[in-house]
Scaffold this motif. Structure first.
Motif, short mmCIF file in Angstrom:
data_model
loop_
_atom_site.label_atom_id
_atom_site.label_comp_id
_atom_site.label_asym_id
_atom_site.label_seq_id
_atom_site.Cartn_x
_atom_site.Cartn_y
_atom_site.Cartn_z
N LYS A 106 17.80 6.04 35.47
CA LYS A 106 18.25 6.96 36.52
C LYS A 106 19.54 7.69 36.12
O LYS A 106 20.31 7.20 35.30
N GLY A 107 19.74 8.86 36.73
CA GLY A 107 20.94 9.65 36.49
C GLY A 107 22.21 8.86 36.75
O GLY A 107 22.28 8.09 37.70
N GLY A 108 23.20 9.04 35.87
CA GLY A 108 24.49 8.39 36.03
C GLY A 108 24.50 6.91 35.68
O GLY A 108 25.49 6.23 35.90
N CYS A 109 23.40 6.40 35.12
CA CYS A 109 23.29 4.96 34.86
C CYS A 109 23.30 4.64 33.37
O CYS A 109 23.08 5.51 32.54
N SER A 110 23.52 3.37 33.09
CA SER A 110 23.55 2.85 31.73
C SER A 110 22.73 1.56 31.68
O SER A 110 22.55 0.89 32.70
N THR A 111 22.25 1.22 30.49
CA THR A 111 21.60 -0.08 30.30
C THR A 111 22.64 -1.07 29.79
O THR A 111 23.61 -0.69 29.14
N ALA A 112 22.42 -2.34 30.09
CA ALA A 112 23.34 -3.38 29.63
C ALA A 112 23.24 -3.55 28.12
O ALA A 112 24.21 -3.91 27.47
#
Length: 110
Positions: free
Chosen positions: A45-51
């Motif tokens: 999703k927009g504005g997100c990052s993966t760990a």
């Protein structure tokens, strides 16, 4: 012998890991009916990052939609549609979606 198949990703039910990332296993040994390459469609999703994480086996990312920063161990790279990323087994990798509003979509092969 396995049969030829058409798989429509829009018909595959996503596994929603959390509100930021969903995953669709488009092709695996079960779907193919034989041992084959596995292909997953991921949406960040927009504005997100993966760990991020590390896998034993090599992975290949093919970017379908959006732009992101990918972290490979201690290096970072910008990726966009048409980019292909080879991630050797044992390399830490994570993604940051560069857009606040647009989804980032990639295919993962292993």
């Amino acid at each position: 012998m396995a049969e030829a198949k058409i798989i429509n990703s829009w018909e595959v039910k996503p596994l929603v890991l959390d509100e930021t990332y969903s995953s669709k296993m488009i092709l695996d040994n079960i779907v193919a009916g034989a041992e084959t390459v596995q292909i997953n469609e991921g949406t960040l999703k927009g504005g997100c990052s993966t760990a991020g994480g590390v896998h034993e086996k090599d992975e290949i990312y093919y970017i379908v939609k959006g732009e992101a920063v990918i972290h490979l161990d201690d290096k970072t790279f910008d990726v966009k549609p048409g980019s292909l990323v080879f991630i050797p087994g044992g390399v830490f990798h994570s993604l940051d979606n560069k857009s606040e509003t647009e989804d980032f979509v990639l295919l993962t092969f292993w």
